[in-house]
Design a protein around this motif. Structure first.
Motif, short mmCIF file in Angstrom:
data_model
loop_
_atom_site.label_atom_id
_atom_site.label_comp_id
_atom_site.label_asym_id
_atom_site.label_seq_id
_atom_site.Cartn_x
_atom_site.Cartn_y
_atom_site.Cartn_z
N LEU A 18 3.32 -3.05 10.14
CA LEU A 18 3.86 -1.81 9.63
C LEU A 18 2.73 -0.82 9.40
N SER A 19 3.04 0.45 9.64
CA SER A 19 2.08 1.52 9.39
C SER A 19 2.70 2.54 8.45
N CYS A 20 1.86 3.15 7.64
CA CYS A 20 2.31 4.21 6.73
C CYS A 20 1.28 5.32 6.81
N ALA A 21 1.70 6.43 7.39
CA ALA A 21 0.79 7.56 7.56
C ALA A 21 1.10 8.64 6.54
N ALA A 22 0.06 9.12 5.87
CA ALA A 22 0.22 10.23 4.93
C ALA A 22 0.09 11.55 5.68
N SER A 23 0.90 12.53 5.26
CA SER A 23 0.95 13.80 5.99
C SER A 23 -0.33 14.61 5.85
N ARG A 24 -1.09 14.32 4.82
CA ARG A 24 -2.36 15.02 4.64
C ARG A 24 -3.27 14.16 3.82
N ARG A 25 -4.53 14.48 3.88
CA ARG A 25 -5.49 13.73 3.10
C ARG A 25 -5.22 13.98 1.62
N THR A 26 -5.19 12.93 0.86
CA THR A 26 -4.89 13.08 -0.55
C THR A 26 -5.67 12.05 -1.34
N LEU A 27 -5.99 12.39 -2.56
CA LEU A 27 -6.63 11.43 -3.44
C LEU A 27 -5.56 10.47 -3.95
N THR A 28 -5.73 9.23 -3.61
CA THR A 28 -4.75 8.23 -3.98
C THR A 28 -5.43 7.06 -4.65
N TYR A 29 -4.85 6.59 -5.73
CA TYR A 29 -5.39 5.43 -6.44
C TYR A 29 -4.98 4.14 -5.76
N LEU A 30 -3.68 4.00 -5.55
CA LEU A 30 -3.14 2.80 -4.92
C LEU A 30 -2.18 3.18 -3.80
N MET A 31 -2.16 2.37 -2.76
CA MET A 31 -1.09 2.44 -1.77
C MET A 31 -0.41 1.08 -1.78
N GLY A 32 0.89 1.11 -1.87
CA GLY A 32 1.62 -0.14 -1.96
C GLY A 32 2.71 -0.26 -0.91
N TRP A 33 3.03 -1.50 -0.62
CA TRP A 33 4.20 -1.82 0.20
C TRP A 33 5.20 -2.56 -0.68
N PHE A 34 6.42 -2.06 -0.67
CA PHE A 34 7.53 -2.67 -1.39
C PHE A 34 8.58 -3.09 -0.36
N ARG A 35 9.49 -3.93 -0.81
CA ARG A 35 10.63 -4.25 0.05
C ARG A 35 11.87 -4.45 -0.80
N GLN A 36 13.00 -4.20 -0.16
CA GLN A 36 14.28 -4.40 -0.83
C GLN A 36 15.26 -5.02 0.14
N ALA A 37 15.70 -6.21 -0.20
CA ALA A 37 16.70 -6.91 0.59
C ALA A 37 18.09 -6.59 0.04
N PRO A 38 19.12 -6.73 0.85
CA PRO A 38 20.48 -6.44 0.38
C PRO A 38 20.83 -7.25 -0.86
N GLY A 39 21.33 -6.56 -1.87
CA GLY A 39 21.74 -7.22 -3.09
C GLY A 39 20.61 -7.64 -4.01
N LYS A 40 19.39 -7.27 -3.65
CA LYS A 40 18.23 -7.65 -4.48
C LYS A 40 17.49 -6.41 -4.95
N GLU A 41 16.71 -6.60 -5.99
CA GLU A 41 15.90 -5.51 -6.50
C GLU A 41 14.69 -5.29 -5.60
N ARG A 42 14.21 -4.06 -5.63
CA ARG A 42 12.99 -3.77 -4.90
C ARG A 42 11.83 -4.53 -5.52
N GLU A 43 10.96 -5.06 -4.67
CA GLU A 43 9.82 -5.82 -5.18
C GLU A 43 8.53 -5.35 -4.51
N LEU A 44 7.46 -5.44 -5.26
CA LEU A 44 6.14 -5.11 -4.73
C LEU A 44 5.66 -6.27 -3.87
N VAL A 45 5.30 -5.96 -2.66
CA VAL A 45 4.79 -6.97 -1.73
C VAL A 45 3.27 -7.02 -1.78
N SER A 46 2.65 -5.85 -1.74
CA SER A 46 1.19 -5.80 -1.69
C SER A 46 0.75 -4.40 -2.05
N HIS A 47 -0.46 -4.29 -2.58
CA HIS A 47 -1.05 -2.97 -2.73
C HIS A 47 -2.55 -3.04 -2.46
#
Length: 119
Positions: free
Chosen positions: A20-49
């Motif tokens: 998976l790729s996640c591109a930001a539209s412009r350069r920005t100061l960011t502390y954390l970038m995270g990947w979350f996921r949400q399966a049907p019927g489940k809460e969103r969960e943090l996968v990695s940051h």
């Protein structure tokens, strides 16, 4: 506000890989970038940051040893390499950016990309 655009989702058999790729539209100061996921019927969960400045990473126990998060500063892009995929990894995956260390919530989100793992 910066926009995040995910790509790379799809359908794969169990044991396969996706990146998976996640591109930001412009350069920005960011502390954390995270990947979350949400399966049907489940809460969103943090996968990695990843902490943008240091490259320090975190992984949920369910993906340790199988997923790898990385970043490319020049491209303002964060990646999630997913190997040895399991049917339980099926979900919509979202990337998100946290601008400052304070607070617990992330500041902006991508639109999500579907990952489906068949058994």
């Amino acid at each position: 506000q910066v926009q995040l655009v995910e790509s790379g989702g799809g359908l794969v058999q169990a044991g396969g890989s996706l990146r998976l790729s996640c591109a930001a539209s412009r350069r920005t100061l960011t502390y954390l970038m995270g990947w979350f996921r949400q399966a049907p019927g489940k809460e969103r969960e943090l996968v990695s940051h990843i902490r943008w400045s240091t490259g320090d990473t975190y992984y949920a126990d369910s993906v340790k040893g199988r997923f790898t998060i990385s970043r490319d500063n020049a491209k303002n892009t964060v990646y999630l390499q997913m190997n040895m995929l399991k049917p339980e990894d099926t979900a919509v995956y979202y990337c998100a950016a946290k601008v400052t260390p304070s607070g617990g919530s992330y500041d902006c989100w991508g639109q999500g990309t579907q990952v489906t793992v068949s058994s």
